[in-house]
Design an enzyme around this catalytic site. Sequence first.
Site, PDB file in Angstrom:
ATOM      1  N   ALA A  69       6.358 -11.645  -2.204  1.00  9.28           N
ATOM      2  CA  ALA A  69       6.815 -12.585  -3.220  1.00  9.28           C
ATOM      3  C   ALA A  69       5.586 -13.193  -3.896  1.00  9.28           C
ATOM      4  CB  ALA A  69       7.652 -13.673  -2.574  1.00  9.28           C
ATOM      5  N   GLY A 112       7.115  -6.695   0.142  1.00 11.30           N
ATOM      6  CA  GLY A 112       7.610  -5.463  -0.480  1.00 11.30           C
ATOM      7  C   GLY A 112       8.326  -4.607   0.546  1.00 11.30           C
ATOM      8  N   GLU A 114      10.533  -5.814   2.367  1.00  8.78           N
ATOM      9  CA  GLU A 114      11.932  -6.232   2.212  1.00  8.78           C
ATOM     10  C   GLU A 114      12.586  -5.507   1.044  1.00  8.78           C
ATOM     11  OE1 GLU A 114      10.790 -10.519   2.002  1.00  8.78           O
ATOM     12  OE2 GLU A 114      12.297 -10.688   3.569  1.00  8.78           O
ATOM     13  N   GLU A 134       4.645 -13.490   5.795  1.00 12.23           N
ATOM     14  CA  GLU A 134       5.022 -14.842   5.352  1.00 12.23           C
ATOM     15  C   GLU A 134       4.564 -15.921   6.312  1.00 12.23           C
ATOM     16  OE1 GLU A 134       7.100 -12.242   5.600  1.00 12.23           O
ATOM     17  OE2 GLU A 134       7.694 -11.798   3.541  1.00 12.23           O
TER      18      GLU A 134
HETATM   19  N1  CO8 Z   1       1.474 -13.394  -4.953  1.00 11.01           N
HETATM   20  C1  CO8 Z   1       0.719 -13.676  -6.031  1.00 11.01           C
HETATM   21  N2  CO8 Z   1      -0.414 -13.053  -6.313  1.00 11.01           N
HETATM   22  C2  CO8 Z   1      -0.819 -12.088  -5.465  1.00 11.01           C
HETATM   23  C3  CO8 Z   1      -0.074 -11.737  -4.328  1.00 11.01           C
HETATM   24  C4  CO8 Z   1       1.132 -12.427  -4.080  1.00 11.01           C
HETATM   25  N3  CO8 Z   1       1.913 -12.140  -3.031  1.00 11.01           N
HETATM   26  N4  CO8 Z   1      -0.729 -10.745  -3.679  1.00 11.01           N
HETATM   27  C5  CO8 Z   1      -1.834 -10.490  -4.398  1.00 11.01           C
HETATM   28  N5  CO8 Z   1      -1.889 -11.297  -5.483  1.00 11.01           N
HETATM   29  C6  CO8 Z   1      -2.946 -11.344  -6.496  1.00 11.01           C
HETATM   30  C7  CO8 Z   1      -4.198 -11.987  -5.938  1.00 11.01           C
HETATM   31  O1  CO8 Z   1      -4.103 -13.382  -6.001  1.00 11.01           O
HETATM   32  C8  CO8 Z   1      -5.251 -11.440  -6.876  1.00 11.01           C
HETATM   33  O2  CO8 Z   1      -5.194 -12.154  -8.074  1.00 11.01           O
HETATM   34  P1  CO8 Z   1      -6.561 -12.725  -8.757  1.00 11.01           P
HETATM   35  O3  CO8 Z   1      -7.306 -11.512  -9.161  1.00 11.01           O
HETATM   36  O4  CO8 Z   1      -6.069 -13.567  -9.896  1.00 11.01           O
HETATM   37  O5  CO8 Z   1      -7.266 -13.501  -7.692  1.00 11.01           O
HETATM   38  C9  CO8 Z   1      -4.752 -10.027  -7.160  1.00 11.01           C
HETATM   39  O6  CO8 Z   1      -3.350 -10.039  -6.843  1.00 11.01           O
HETATM   40  C10 CO8 Z   1      -5.404  -8.975  -6.291  1.00 11.01           C
HETATM   41  O7  CO8 Z   1      -5.270  -9.344  -4.931  1.00 11.01           O
HETATM   42  P2  CO8 Z   1      -6.487  -9.415  -3.904  1.00 11.01           P
HETATM   43  O8  CO8 Z   1      -7.756  -9.743  -4.607  1.00 11.01           O
HETATM   44  O9  CO8 Z   1      -6.099 -10.283  -2.779  1.00 11.01           O
HETATM   45  O10 CO8 Z   1      -6.544  -7.869  -3.422  1.00 11.01           O
HETATM   46  P3  CO8 Z   1      -7.105  -7.318  -2.046  1.00 11.01           P
HETATM   47  O11 CO8 Z   1      -7.166  -5.842  -2.198  1.00 11.01           O
HETATM   48  O12 CO8 Z   1      -8.326  -8.050  -1.632  1.00 11.01           O
HETATM   49  O13 CO8 Z   1      -5.962  -7.678  -0.939  1.00 11.01           O
HETATM   50  C11 CO8 Z   1      -3.667  -7.894  -0.105  1.00 11.01           C
HETATM   51  C12 CO8 Z   1      -4.660  -7.114  -1.019  1.00 11.01           C
HETATM   52  C13 CO8 Z   1      -4.079  -7.713   1.365  1.00 11.01           C
HETATM   53  C14 CO8 Z   1      -2.276  -7.352  -0.338  1.00 11.01           C
HETATM   54  C15 CO8 Z   1      -3.739  -9.387  -0.448  1.00 11.01           C
HETATM   55  O14 CO8 Z   1      -3.586  -9.543  -1.849  1.00 11.01           O
HETATM   56  C16 CO8 Z   1      -2.663 -10.244   0.206  1.00 11.01           C
HETATM   57  O15 CO8 Z   1      -2.746 -10.561   1.405  1.00 11.01           O
HETATM   58  N6  CO8 Z   1      -1.607 -10.651  -0.576  1.00 11.01           N
HETATM   59  C17 CO8 Z   1      -0.559 -11.540  -0.112  1.00 11.01           C
HETATM   60  C18 CO8 Z   1       0.362 -10.835   0.829  1.00 11.01           C
HETATM   61  C19 CO8 Z   1       1.404 -11.794   1.313  1.00 11.01           C
HETATM   62  O16 CO8 Z   1       1.142 -12.741   2.030  1.00 11.01           O
HETATM   63  N7  CO8 Z   1       2.652 -11.530   0.897  1.00 11.01           N
HETATM   64  C20 CO8 Z   1       3.752 -12.354   1.269  1.00 11.01           C
HETATM   65  C21 CO8 Z   1       4.086 -13.169   0.103  1.00 11.01           C
HETATM   66  S1  CO8 Z   1       4.831 -14.681   0.518  1.00 11.01           S
HETATM   67  C22 CO8 Z   1       6.345 -14.345   0.801  1.00 11.01           C
HETATM   68  O17 CO8 Z   1       6.800 -13.264   0.632  1.00 11.01           O
HETATM   69  C23 CO8 Z   1       7.071 -15.519   1.277  1.00 11.01           C
HETATM   70  C24 CO8 Z   1       8.359 -15.732   0.696  1.00 11.01           C
HETATM   71  C25 CO8 Z   1       9.419 -15.289   1.503  1.00 11.01           C
HETATM   72  C26 CO8 Z   1      10.194 -14.198   1.213  1.00 11.01           C
HETATM   73  C27 CO8 Z   1       9.961 -13.146   0.300  1.00 11.01           C
HETATM   74  C28 CO8 Z   1       9.047 -12.064   0.564  1.00 11.01           C
HETATM   75  C29 CO8 Z   1       8.930 -10.992  -0.393  1.00 11.01           C
END
Ligand code: CO8
Length: 260
Positions: A69, A112, A114, A134
């Site tokens: 998300a 993703g 999910e 999460e």
């Molecule tokens: N939301 C918003 N922006 C994101 C997200 C995200 N989930 N994931 C990545 N981005 C953005 C980063 O902020 C970054 O943006 P910017 O260049 O402006 O800083 C850009 O995408 C590229 O990401 P990274 O620089 O972090 O790329 P890396 O290759 O270093 O890392 C990862 C890739 C490991 C995937 C890392 O981006 C990461 O850990 N992302 C978050 C993963 C995460 O925690 N996902 C769960 C989301 S929260 C959630 O889901 C809770 C709600 C409950 C239910 C729904 C679930 C779907």
Amino acid sequence: EEFEEARTTIRVERVGRAALITLDRPRALNALNLQVMNEVVAATEALDRDPECGCVVITGSAKAFAAGADIKEMRSRDYLDMYLADWFAAWDRLGQLRTPTVAAVAGYALGGCELAMLCDVLLAADTAVFGQPEITLGVIPGIGGSQGLTRAVGKAKAMEMCLTGRTMDAAEAERAGLVSRVVPADELLGEALAVAETVAGMSLPAVMMAKEAVARAFETTLAEGVRFERRLFHAVFATADQKEGMAAFVEKRPPAFRHR
Ligand code: CO8
């Protein structure tokens, strides 16, 4: 961000009787914001109504199927914002389509995961990484991950993943039963489209009933599920495609299903 919001976040193409939806929000690794949700749900529902479409493939990029998300969109919301908007509820409609769906997952499927689990068939590239991270953000899954993952891989792995955020690679996901097959990354899309075109070539009512019957296994007791299947099994004998399919077998020729 402004640039992103002005454009669509998905691409939709037709490949024969199959359709391909590609998540296209590369700068956020296909994070699932409300725009992505609304566009994916609207596109799949339109395809569901289209008699020329027999199966829908959903895929992302080589690096990310979807990185969860959208954290930036959610970070400053409070309980009432989430409750009144019924945040994520529209995703449930993806699971209610009658047309089968195939998730073709390469790279990160974090949250993703999910989205992939809302699809009927999951194919993974050998680069796929599945997780429910999460908990590391102080929250819990919100698109059904705690339920879908537990049914898919059992309590032990689901509990560990939801409590620690540990990810699974493609090989583990296949061993655990989360995905039906793992293929080399460069073959993922071709394999997914081949599955979709195969499904789309079958008798549509039989496909819909088979999908309903398998889905029912997650909703009811074994006895009720078997009874449901038996009723549908009897019902397919009312279709011309049952006559055609069985005649084609006996006559040693490919079937020409009428209802596709
Ligand atoms: N939301 C918003 N922006 C994101 C997200 C995200 N989930 N994931 C990545 N981005 C953005 C980063 O902020 C970054 O943006 P910017 O260049 O402006 O800083 C850009 O995408 C590229 O990401 P990274 O620089 O972090 O790329 P890396 O290759 O270093 O890392 C990862 C890739 C490991 C995937 C890392 O981006 C990461 O850990 N992302 C978050 C993963 C995460 O925690 N996902 C769960 C989301 S929260 C959630 O889901 C809770 C709600 C409950 C239910 C729904 C679930 C779907």
